[in-house]
Design a protein around this motif. Sequence first.
Motif, mmCIF file in Angstrom:
data_model
loop_
_atom_site.group_PDB
_atom_site.id
_atom_site.type_symbol
_atom_site.label_atom_id
_atom_site.label_comp_id
_atom_site.label_asym_id
_atom_site.label_seq_id
_atom_site.Cartn_x
_atom_site.Cartn_y
_atom_site.Cartn_z
ATOM 1 N N UNK A 178 94.435 -44.762 38.514
ATOM 2 C CA UNK A 178 95.420 -43.795 38.984
ATOM 3 C C UNK A 178 96.296 -43.228 37.870
ATOM 4 N N UNK A 179 96.208 -43.805 36.685
ATOM 5 C CA UNK A 179 97.008 -43.353 35.546
ATOM 6 C C UNK A 179 98.488 -43.243 35.918
ATOM 7 N N UNK A 180 98.955 -44.237 36.665
ATOM 8 C CA UNK A 180 100.353 -44.283 37.101
ATOM 9 C C UNK A 180 100.822 -45.736 37.036
ATOM 10 N N UNK A 181 101.067 -46.234 35.819
ATOM 11 C CA UNK A 181 101.377 -47.657 35.671
ATOM 12 C C UNK A 181 102.631 -48.104 36.430
ATOM 13 N N UNK A 182 103.630 -47.249 36.554
ATOM 14 C CA UNK A 182 104.861 -47.643 37.242
ATOM 15 C C UNK A 182 104.608 -47.864 38.734
ATOM 16 N N UNK A 183 103.931 -46.928 39.375
ATOM 17 C CA UNK A 183 103.654 -47.059 40.812
ATOM 18 C C UNK A 183 102.745 -48.251 41.091
ATOM 19 N N UNK A 184 101.698 -48.407 40.291
ATOM 20 C CA UNK A 184 100.791 -49.540 40.470
ATOM 21 C C UNK A 184 101.528 -50.847 40.202
ATOM 22 N N UNK A 185 102.303 -50.883 39.139
ATOM 23 C CA UNK A 185 103.044 -52.098 38.786
ATOM 24 C C UNK A 185 104.028 -52.513 39.870
ATOM 25 N N UNK A 214 98.254 -50.091 45.901
ATOM 26 C CA UNK A 214 98.318 -51.280 45.037
ATOM 27 C C UNK A 214 98.843 -52.483 45.815
ATOM 28 N N UNK A 215 99.882 -52.261 46.627
ATOM 29 C CA UNK A 215 100.439 -53.355 47.424
ATOM 30 C C UNK A 215 99.378 -53.937 48.352
ATOM 31 N N UNK A 255 91.957 -62.609 39.562
ATOM 32 C CA UNK A 255 91.379 -61.390 40.112
ATOM 33 C C UNK A 255 92.440 -60.313 40.346
ATOM 34 N N UNK A 256 93.593 -60.701 40.869
ATOM 35 C CA UNK A 256 94.620 -59.697 41.152
ATOM 36 C C UNK A 256 95.196 -59.095 39.875
ATOM 37 N N UNK A 257 95.226 -59.863 38.810
ATOM 38 C CA UNK A 257 95.695 -59.333 37.537
ATOM 39 C C UNK A 257 94.703 -58.288 37.015
ATOM 40 N N UNK A 258 93.430 -58.590 37.126
ATOM 41 C CA UNK A 258 92.402 -57.651 36.684
ATOM 42 C C UNK A 258 92.384 -56.420 37.591
ATOM 43 N N UNK A 259 92.545 -56.636 38.912
ATOM 44 C CA UNK A 259 92.605 -55.506 39.839
ATOM 45 C C UNK A 259 93.792 -54.600 39.536
ATOM 46 N N UNK A 260 94.925 -55.188 39.193
ATOM 47 C CA UNK A 260 96.111 -54.398 38.862
ATOM 48 C C UNK A 260 95.834 -53.530 37.649
ATOM 49 N N UNK A 290 92.903 -52.486 36.635
ATOM 50 C CA UNK A 290 91.948 -51.454 37.038
ATOM 51 C C UNK A 290 92.615 -50.347 37.841
ATOM 52 N N UNK A 291 93.525 -50.695 38.738
ATOM 53 C CA UNK A 291 94.243 -49.692 39.520
ATOM 54 C C UNK A 291 95.105 -48.810 38.619
ATOM 55 N N UNK A 292 95.747 -49.435 37.622
ATOM 56 C CA UNK A 292 96.584 -48.662 36.701
ATOM 57 C C UNK A 292 95.732 -47.673 35.908
#
Length: 194
Positions: A135-142, A10-11, A123-128, A130-132
Amino acid sequence: MLSFTIMAIAFGVVFLAELPDKTALAGLMLGTRYRASYVFAGVAAAFAVHVALAIAAGSVLTLLPQRLVQAVVGVLFLAGAAMLLLKRSDDDDEGIKAPADQSFWKVSGAGFMLILVAEFGDLTQIMTANLAARYDDPLSVGLGAVLALWSVAALGIVGGRTLLKYVPLKLITKIAAGLMLVLAGLSLYEAIAG
């Protein structure tokens, strides 16, 4: 459980997408005019809100009318460029204003509002979002996304302060206004043609 691999993914994705974005320009301009820590506090808070929104309601963000978002962003860039170009020049040589001239709440609030509005639907908000979902891991992605956004903001703010040592503020202001006009034109074109 926190996944450092997902955080790193995500980073990397968010950092690379945000680096050439308008955030670095906004941070640079705010960083040349105001106390860096005040600017960063407001910008960092706005990015935390953006990531929280992306994580909580990412799928809804992709449903917003993109043309409307682009039109608002375009108008905001036009307003920002106009403010820079029409600003009185008698204080251009002052450089960064003393902290006593600008309160923490005023400067951090300005940074917060600028990023909150300009980055909405980015775009980065939408990508975030999509990544969440992927990966079904909102804390790690966030955490990965917010650290990436904070890093880009810090680079813009520090870069602005360093640049001011070598380039006059008047020239930086004219260049930033020109870039804002270009970004406004692109955003309004996307809103109309989109």
